[in-house]
Design an enzyme around this catalytic site. Structure first.
Site, PDB file in Angstrom:
ATOM      1  CG  HIS B 128      -1.858   1.013   1.230  1.00 19.90           C
ATOM      2  ND1 HIS B 128      -1.841   2.248   2.012  1.00 19.90           N
ATOM      3  CD2 HIS B 128      -2.963   0.843   1.191  1.00 19.90           C
ATOM      4  CE1 HIS B 128      -3.271   2.881   2.171  1.00 19.90           C
ATOM      5  NE2 HIS B 128      -3.830   2.200   1.531  1.00 19.90           N
ATOM      6  CG  ASP B 205       0.092  -2.005   6.430  1.00 19.40           C
ATOM      7  OD1 ASP B 205      -0.569  -2.953   7.037  1.00 19.40           O
ATOM      8  OD2 ASP B 205       0.022  -2.040   5.493  1.00 19.40           O
ATOM      9  CD  GLN B 208      -6.501  -4.743   3.607  1.00 20.10           C
ATOM     10  OE1 GLN B 208      -7.893  -5.658   3.894  1.00 20.10           O
ATOM     11  NE2 GLN B 208      -6.929  -3.086   3.812  1.00 20.10           N
ATOM     12  CE  LYS B 231      -7.108   0.242   5.852  1.00 16.02           C
ATOM     13  NZ  LYS B 231      -7.819   0.504   4.438  1.00 16.02           N
ATOM     14  CB  CYS B 371      -3.432   3.742  -1.912  1.00 16.84           C
ATOM     15  SG  CYS B 371      -4.642   4.317  -1.557  1.00 16.84           S
TER      16      CYS B 371
HETATM   17  C1  LIG Z   1      -2.437  -2.963   3.490  1.00 14.70           C
HETATM   18  C2  LIG Z   1      -2.753  -1.675   4.337  1.00 14.70           C
HETATM   19  N1  LIG Z   1      -2.003  -0.521   4.599  1.00 14.70           N
HETATM   20  C3  LIG Z   1      -1.925   0.305   4.778  1.00 14.70           C
HETATM   21  C4  LIG Z   1      -3.293   0.938   4.958  1.00 14.70           C
HETATM   22  C5  LIG Z   1      -3.421   2.630   5.542  1.00 14.70           C
HETATM   23  O1  LIG Z   1      -4.711   2.145   6.791  1.00 14.70           O
HETATM   24  P1  LIG Z   1      -5.001   3.696   7.635  1.00 14.70           P
HETATM   25  O2  LIG Z   1      -5.653   4.684   5.793  1.00 14.70           O
HETATM   26  O3  LIG Z   1      -6.209   2.846   8.144  1.00 14.70           O
HETATM   27  O4  LIG Z   1      -4.172   4.420   7.779  1.00 14.70           O
HETATM   28  C6  LIG Z   1      -4.402   0.803   4.200  1.00 14.70           C
HETATM   29  C7  LIG Z   1      -5.616   0.427   4.004  1.00 14.70           C
HETATM   30  O5  LIG Z   1      -5.809   1.795   3.582  1.00 14.70           O
HETATM   31  C8  LIG Z   1      -3.803  -0.804   4.012  1.00 14.70           C
HETATM   32  O6  LIG Z   1      -5.038  -1.911   3.325  1.00 14.70           O
END
Ligand SMILES: Cc1ncc(COP(=O)(O)O)c(C=O)c1O
Lengths: 159, 415
Positions: B128, B205, B208, B231, B371
């Site tokens: 991401h 990370d 998900q 999430k 993203c």
């Molecule tokens: C794999 C992953 N990493 C990071 C993020 C970023 O999360 P957040 O926007 O809640 O900080 C997301 C979600 O958008 C994600 O799916």
């Protein structure tokens, strides 16, 4: 209230332009060029214009994206060819009015194929798609003050 | 609907989510954008209301009764989430705004402090943007080099290359537990072992992963783990960063302000102990309490039941979508290696057009680059349509999705 209908959005003519875009390629000896993108969906358009005495002699584009953005720019190039810069900018303003639901513009035959996009006004999240080609046009004609710098990155075309 | 599912007593989970009764375009909502954010069960909404109606006060500051209550609730929520992810102690969990802030915290604190010119940061092209850009920023500032693990044509990490990419200059490896754009589940334990023997740190990370499966950070063998509350049925604006005590204690503060200090002098200050050292300013107290309620909700359902349900819905979704003409699904073919994300393209119907047509049928999906522009480049597309499933989705939702894709086909096959 009736729901905006998908058939009013996806007119035949839109899909036809999407699949067989007019004026698609690059031009030699262009005098103005602009690249715009919508980072939200990844749509990109690069247009090139050859101006002579303030008249758009030639206008072409390359782009990628959804049916609305690509059909809109294809239609736009057909309509503005041969017009003066002022007329083209005026047309961009009229098209933006049509996106706000202006029925008078939607009935104006001088808008050409662009009238097929009138249904987009009922889909607020897609209006930006329809306006993308016009943003490129304004930017290329150096009258780009209205283009929102935050929405369109100045990054070069990815591919 | 419960007749198709093995644990009827607990289903349908969807009864707990008030928003699922909403109508969109005059039709009942089918929410398939769960990788972006999940919906919230009544118990989480109630916990937020309860907090604001009965407890609200700033934490760690007041002598008065409400401040005491609010501090207790906030710290209990921390302990709850620490247990939820298998941390050894509550102090090892730092509250952040979400995964993005957790990554920025580590890049900005550990990264700026420890990285030197020529050091290597190893991430993957599956990440991401929030697990790419903070590392780019810290690389630019320290002279460290950013390197990538590539992905294969099924969207899996090419781990054969991993031992070669790891070397004495590798200081940190940062990868997602589960990909948000492809649904790929990465073998974190294996990655952790190899990273450890190379003497580097591993950041995972978990944005998900935490919503869908039991995560035990100690068992995974990683050094940092991040997640987002929104999430996993919790509120927005809250998430966490986990790391072992010694590591957190060795790191300098990230933001300065109230709450994170012990003493403040004219030129210098001293820091509070972890976790507060990393929590400058008034935190998202309600968010912490809400995400603790979400953790209770998920554990009451049990991850076993959630996984079993999701597996049956996703395998049905892949089966139905694969049988639609012109649909091409990205990601691992083996269901064991994938989570609840189905990314696809369909003939010459652009994902944006697909999403608009589906929206007209009350089916919410996401279209775009998710993203993950490096993933899009890998597959030579600029966007995909993405249906992402969660515990409250049913096979009926899959049917609605498939029927709506039939409409896309009808509209796009007419010229
Ligand atoms: C794999 C992953 N990493 C990071 C993020 C970023 O999360 P957040 O926007 O809640 O900080 C997301 C979600 O958008 C994600 O799916």
């Amino acid at each position: 209230m009736t729901e905006p209908s998908l058939t009013s959005l996806y007119q035949q003519l839109i899909l036809e332009h999407y699949r067989n875009p007019r004026n698609q390629s690059e031009i030699e000896g262009y005098t103005a060029e602009a690249h715009v993108s919508n980072p939200v969906c990844g749509d990109e358009i690069c247009i090139q214009i050859r101006l002579a005495e303030d008249v758009i002699k030639e206008i072409r584009f390359v782009g990628k994206g959804c049916s609305i953005s690509q059909a809109s720019v294809s239609m736009m190039t057909s309509v503005v060819k041969g017009k003066s810069c002022d007329q083209a900018i005026q047309l961009a303003g009229r098209f933006a009015d049509m996106m706000k639901g202006n029925q008078e513009v939607a009935a104006d035959i001088s808008m050409g194929d662009l009238r097929a996009l009138r249904g987009v006004s009922k889909f607020p999240v897609r209006i930006k798609c329809a306006l993308l080609g016009f943003d490129a046009l304004r930017k290329a004609l150096q009258k780009d003050q209205d283009v929102d710098r935050n929405v369109y990155s100045k990054r070069e075309m990815i591919q | 609907m419960s007749s198709k599912i093995s644990k009827p007593a607990q289903y349908p989970f969807s009864d707990s989510f008030p928003i699922l009764n909403e109508k969109v375009s005059g039709k009942s909502l089918v929410y398939l954008d769960n990788a972006a954010t999940s919906q919230k069960p009544q118990c989480v909404i109630d916990a937020l209301t309860e907090y604001y109606e009965h407890i609200n006060a700033n934490v760690h500051r007041g002598i008065h009764e409400l401040s005491r209550k609010s501090t207790i609730a906030y710290e209990e929520a921390r302990a709850r989430l620490a247990r939820f992810i298998g941390a050894a102690e509550a102090e090892e969990l730092i509250w952040t705004r979400g995964t993005t802030e957790a990554i920025n915290l580590v890049a900005g604190s550990w990264g700026l402090d420890s990285l030197k010119e020529g050091d290597e940061i190893l991430i993957s092209t599956m990440e991401h943007h929030s697990n790419i850009v903070p590392w780019q920023l810290v690389a630019q500032r320290t002279g460290a080099i950013l390197r990538y693990i590539e992905i294969d044509d099924q969207g899996r990490l090419v781990l054969e290359d991993f031992p070669d990419l790891l070397n004495a200059r590798t200081r940190i490896v940062s990868v997602s537990h589960i990909s948000n754009s492809l649904g790929t589940v990465n073998p974190i334990r294996q990655i952790a072992e190899q990273t450890k023997s190379a003497g580097a740190l591993l950041f995972v990370d978990g944005a998900q992963a935490v919503p869908h499966r039991r995560v035990d950070v100690q068992e995974l063998g990683c050094d940092f783990y991040a997640f987002s509350g929104h999430k996993m049925c919790g509120p927005t604006g809250i998430g966490g960063l986990w790391a072992r005590r010694e590591l957190l204690e060795s790191m300098p503060p990230y933001h300065g302000g109230g709450e994170m200090i012990r003493t403040v002098g004219r030129d210098e200050s001293t820091w509070a102990d972890i976790p507060h050292k990393f929590e400058a300013g008034t935190p998202n107290i309600a968010g912490a309490i809400g995400v603790a309620a979400a953790a209770d909700f998920l554990e009451d359902l049990t991850f076993e039941a959630i996984a079993e349900h999701e597996r049956s819905v996703i395998s049905y979704a892949i089966e139905r979508l694969s049988s639609i003409k012109d649909v091409q699904i990205f990601g691992p073919k083996d269901l064991v290696e994938r989570s609840g994300v189905v990314s696809f393209v369909m003939g010459d119907a652009h994902p944006h057009d697909i999403a608009t047509i589906l929206d007209g049928e009350g089916v919410a999906i996401r279209a775009g680059h998710h993203c993950a522009q490096l993933v899009m480049h890998h597959f030579g597309v600029s966007a995909t349509a993405r249906a992402s499933f969660y515990l409250y989705n049913s096979k009926e939702d899959v049917d609605r999705l498939a029927e709506s894709l039939g409409l896309v086909q009808a509209i796009f096959s007419t010229s």
